[in-house]
Design a protein around this motif. Structure first.
Motif, PDB file in Angstrom:
ATOM      1  N   ILE A  18      -1.971  20.168 -19.847  1.00 58.35           N
ATOM      2  CA  ILE A  18      -3.011  20.409 -20.857  1.00 58.35           C
ATOM      3  C   ILE A  18      -4.382  20.058 -20.282  1.00 58.35           C
ATOM      4  O   ILE A  18      -5.388  20.724 -20.570  1.00 58.35           O
ATOM      5  N   GLY A  19      -4.439  19.011 -19.443  1.00 51.13           N
ATOM      6  CA  GLY A  19      -5.701  18.644 -18.801  1.00 51.13           C
ATOM      7  C   GLY A  19      -6.222  19.748 -17.898  1.00 51.13           C
ATOM      8  O   GLY A  19      -7.428  19.999 -17.858  1.00 51.13           O
ATOM      9  N   ILE A  20      -5.313  20.427 -17.177  1.00 50.58           N
ATOM     10  CA  ILE A  20      -5.721  21.549 -16.321  1.00 50.58           C
ATOM     11  C   ILE A  20      -6.287  22.690 -17.168  1.00 50.58           C
ATOM     12  O   ILE A  20      -7.305  23.308 -16.822  1.00 50.58           O
ATOM     13  N   ALA A  21      -5.623  22.959 -18.303  1.00 47.54           N
ATOM     14  CA  ALA A  21      -6.123  23.997 -19.210  1.00 47.54           C
ATOM     15  C   ALA A  21      -7.508  23.625 -19.740  1.00 47.54           C
ATOM     16  O   ALA A  21      -8.399  24.481 -19.826  1.00 47.54           O
ATOM     17  N   ALA A  22      -7.696  22.338 -20.075  1.00 45.32           N
ATOM     18  CA  ALA A  22      -9.005  21.884 -20.552  1.00 45.32           C
ATOM     19  C   ALA A  22     -10.050  21.971 -19.444  1.00 45.32           C
ATOM     20  O   ALA A  22     -11.215  22.304 -19.694  1.00 45.32           O
ATOM     21  N   PHE A  23      -9.639  21.686 -18.202  1.00 43.41           N
ATOM     22  CA  PHE A  23     -10.560  21.766 -17.066  1.00 43.41           C
ATOM     23  C   PHE A  23     -11.052  23.197 -16.869  1.00 43.41           C
ATOM     24  O   PHE A  23     -12.233  23.436 -16.600  1.00 43.41           O
ATOM     25  N   ILE A  24     -10.134  24.155 -17.043  1.00 44.49           N
ATOM     26  CA  ILE A  24     -10.500  25.569 -16.887  1.00 44.49           C
ATOM     27  C   ILE A  24     -11.428  26.017 -18.020  1.00 44.49           C
ATOM     28  O   ILE A  24     -12.366  26.773 -17.803  1.00 44.49           O
ATOM     29  N   ALA A  25     -11.144  25.512 -19.238  1.00 44.67           N
ATOM     30  CA  ALA A  25     -11.953  25.896 -20.411  1.00 44.67           C
ATOM     31  C   ALA A  25     -13.192  25.010 -20.518  1.00 44.67           C
ATOM     32  O   ALA A  25     -13.494  24.453 -21.577  1.00 44.67           O
ATOM     33  N   LYS A  26     -13.905  24.863 -19.419  1.00 45.57           N
ATOM     34  CA  LYS A  26     -15.060  23.963 -19.350  1.00 45.57           C
ATOM     35  C   LYS A  26     -16.122  24.286 -20.396  1.00 45.57           C
ATOM     36  O   LYS A  26     -16.639  23.389 -21.066  1.00 45.57           O
ATOM     37  N   GLY A  27     -16.443  25.558 -20.559  1.00 43.02           N
ATOM     38  CA  GLY A  27     -17.495  25.945 -21.495  1.00 43.02           C
ATOM     39  C   GLY A  27     -17.165  25.539 -22.918  1.00 43.02           C
ATOM     40  O   GLY A  27     -18.009  24.985 -23.636  1.00 43.02           O
ATOM     41  N   PHE A  28     -15.937  25.796 -23.345  1.00 48.17           N
ATOM     42  CA  PHE A  28     -15.538  25.448 -24.715  1.00 48.17           C
ATOM     43  C   PHE A  28     -15.501  23.942 -24.908  1.00 48.17           C
ATOM     44  O   PHE A  28     -15.973  23.426 -25.937  1.00 48.17           O
ATOM     45  N   ILE A  29     -14.946  23.215 -23.933  1.00 50.62           N
ATOM     46  CA  ILE A  29     -14.797  21.766 -24.067  1.00 50.62           C
ATOM     47  C   ILE A  29     -16.160  21.079 -24.161  1.00 50.62           C
ATOM     48  O   ILE A  29     -16.378  20.225 -25.037  1.00 50.62           O
ATOM     49  N   PHE A  30     -17.091  21.458 -23.279  1.00 50.00           N
ATOM     50  CA  PHE A  30     -18.379  20.763 -23.252  1.00 50.00           C
ATOM     51  C   PHE A  30     -19.377  21.335 -24.259  1.00 50.00           C
ATOM     52  O   PHE A  30     -19.928  20.605 -25.084  1.00 50.00           O
ATOM     53  N   ILE A  44      -8.768  14.958 -18.775  1.00 46.78           N
ATOM     54  CA  ILE A  44      -7.629  14.053 -18.948  1.00 46.78           C
ATOM     55  C   ILE A  44      -7.564  13.533 -20.384  1.00 46.78           C
ATOM     56  O   ILE A  44      -6.480  13.467 -20.993  1.00 46.78           O
ATOM     57  N   THR A  45      -8.719  13.174 -20.932  1.00 45.14           N
ATOM     58  CA  THR A  45      -8.760  12.700 -22.321  1.00 45.14           C
ATOM     59  C   THR A  45      -8.271  13.779 -23.278  1.00 45.14           C
ATOM     60  O   THR A  45      -7.495  13.506 -24.211  1.00 45.14           O
ATOM     61  N   ALA A  46      -8.704  15.021 -23.049  1.00 40.89           N
ATOM     62  CA  ALA A  46      -8.238  16.137 -23.875  1.00 40.89           C
ATOM     63  C   ALA A  46      -6.734  16.305 -23.745  1.00 40.89           C
ATOM     64  O   ALA A  46      -6.031  16.585 -24.733  1.00 40.89           O
ATOM     65  N   GLY A  47      -6.209  16.126 -22.522  1.00 41.04           N
ATOM     66  CA  GLY A  47      -4.774  16.222 -22.309  1.00 41.04           C
ATOM     67  C   GLY A  47      -4.007  15.180 -23.092  1.00 41.04           C
ATOM     68  O   GLY A  47      -2.974  15.478 -23.700  1.00 41.04           O
ATOM     69  N   VAL A  48      -4.506  13.949 -23.112  1.00 40.39           N
ATOM     70  CA  VAL A  48      -3.841  12.866 -23.849  1.00 40.39           C
ATOM     71  C   VAL A  48      -3.854  13.147 -25.346  1.00 40.39           C
ATOM     72  O   VAL A  48      -2.840  12.969 -26.034  1.00 40.39           O
ATOM     73  N   ILE A  49      -4.990  13.604 -25.863  1.00 42.69           N
ATOM     74  CA  ILE A  49      -5.110  13.850 -27.307  1.00 42.69           C
ATOM     75  C   ILE A  49      -4.194  14.987 -27.744  1.00 42.69           C
ATOM     76  O   ILE A  49      -3.426  14.858 -28.703  1.00 42.69           O
ATOM     77  N   VAL A  50      -4.266  16.115 -27.030  1.00 40.23           N
ATOM     78  CA  VAL A  50      -3.477  17.288 -27.432  1.00 40.23           C
ATOM     79  C   VAL A  50      -1.980  17.046 -27.217  1.00 40.23           C
ATOM     80  O   VAL A  50      -1.144  17.493 -28.015  1.00 40.23           O
ATOM     81  N   ALA A  51      -1.638  16.311 -26.159  1.00 37.28           N
ATOM     82  CA  ALA A  51      -0.220  16.069 -25.854  1.00 37.28           C
ATOM     83  C   ALA A  51       0.356  14.895 -26.633  1.00 37.28           C
ATOM     84  O   ALA A  51       1.529  14.546 -26.438  1.00 37.28           O
TER      85      ALA A  51
END
Length: 284
Positions: A37-49, A105-112
């Protein structure tokens, strides 16, 4: 804890090393989920930030619009602004990349989180009795629901209150607010994760009651002390103003009262189970 085996085969006790091996695989699977999930969040940089991290800096953030409308009803202009009076900077060479990594990584922990709780449940459930396992079937859903509710509370309530207060605070007009990227993200991360953990209070009380460390009478007796602790926690995760602390303290106090009800229900179920066991023993 007993190792699950097929029906018809004798049950064998797991050794300490077997428990460690079992725990290791649960941790590995949980880590893999967080990384994926962290890798997916890393790729979706524009949406996350732009869509999540920097949204509370926008004057059109839903919380600001609601608070502005509410303030205008009583003749005030609080929370009504067109732009936050601060800028965000990255002062180190690897600042933005590091922020990108840790935010992912934080996004990965929250979503997972639901899957992490599921792996935890798979580890502890074999050691439970059938009746305990049946009464705890909703554990994963309840824990996940409370955690995500806390995360949303932290993001839409605690975070904008903190950013608005700290972003507008000045000791002098000669000092400009130019916050470091890591400091800004840390404020959001702390608000969100702290709220998510605090909202797990009913689940924590449930397990503490199950093992006999907490009782409803104990919680009622020390309710006043709990109020003080809640106010201290509210002061830690919110700006140092009374309104923000009260906004955060109220739902936590409600969760405390709910936890007393849950503790009472656990004690009642344990008493019923003890009576049934006593009747069976008397009959035999």
């Amino acid at each position: 804890m007993k190792k699950q085996v097929p029906i018809g085969e004798p049950k064998t006790e797991m050794s300490f090393l077997d428990h460690l091996e079992e725990l290791r695989w649960h941790l590995i699977r949980s880590t893999i989920a967080v990384v994926v999930i962290g890798i997916a969040a890393f790729i979706a940089k524009g949406f996350i930030f732009d869509g999540i991290i920097f949204w509370p800096k926008d004057a059109n953030f839903p919380t600001y619009r609601f608070l502005c409308s509410s303030a205008q009803l009583i003749g005030l202009d609080s929370f009504c602004f067109s732009e936050m009076p601060f800028s965000i900077q990255s002062r180190t060479m690897a600042g933005q990349f590091s922020a990108h990594i840790w935010t992912s990584i934080t996004a990965g922990v929250i979503v997972a989180f639901p899957y992490i709780i599921y792996e935890f449940w798979k580890f502890v459930s074999p050691g439970m009795h059938n009746n305990e396992r049946n009464t705890s079937k909703g554990f994963i859903f309840a824990a996940s629901f409370l955690f995500f509710t806390g995360v949303l509370f932290g993001y839409f309530i605690v975070t904008p209150l903190s950013i608005n207060f700290l972003g507008n605070y000045q000791v002098s007009e000669t000092v400009l607010n130019e916050f470091d990227l890591d400091s800004y993200i840390s404020t959001i991360r702390a608000s969100v994760l702290a709220s998510g953990v605090i909202f797990e209070l009913p689940i924590i009380i449930y397990f503490l009651t199950k093992i006999g460390l907490v009782t409803p009478a104990f919680m009622r007796k020390y309710r006043k002390f709990a109020l003080v602790i809640v106010l201290i926690l509210s002061a830690v995760i919110t700006p140092p103003d009374i309104a923000s602390q009260v906004i955060v303290a109220v739902p936590v106090l409600i969760l405390y009262e709910v936890s007393i009800f849950i503790s009472r229900a656990v004690i009642r179920n344990q008493e019923k189970a003890a009576k049934k066991a006593a009747k069976k023993t008397a009959k035999s």
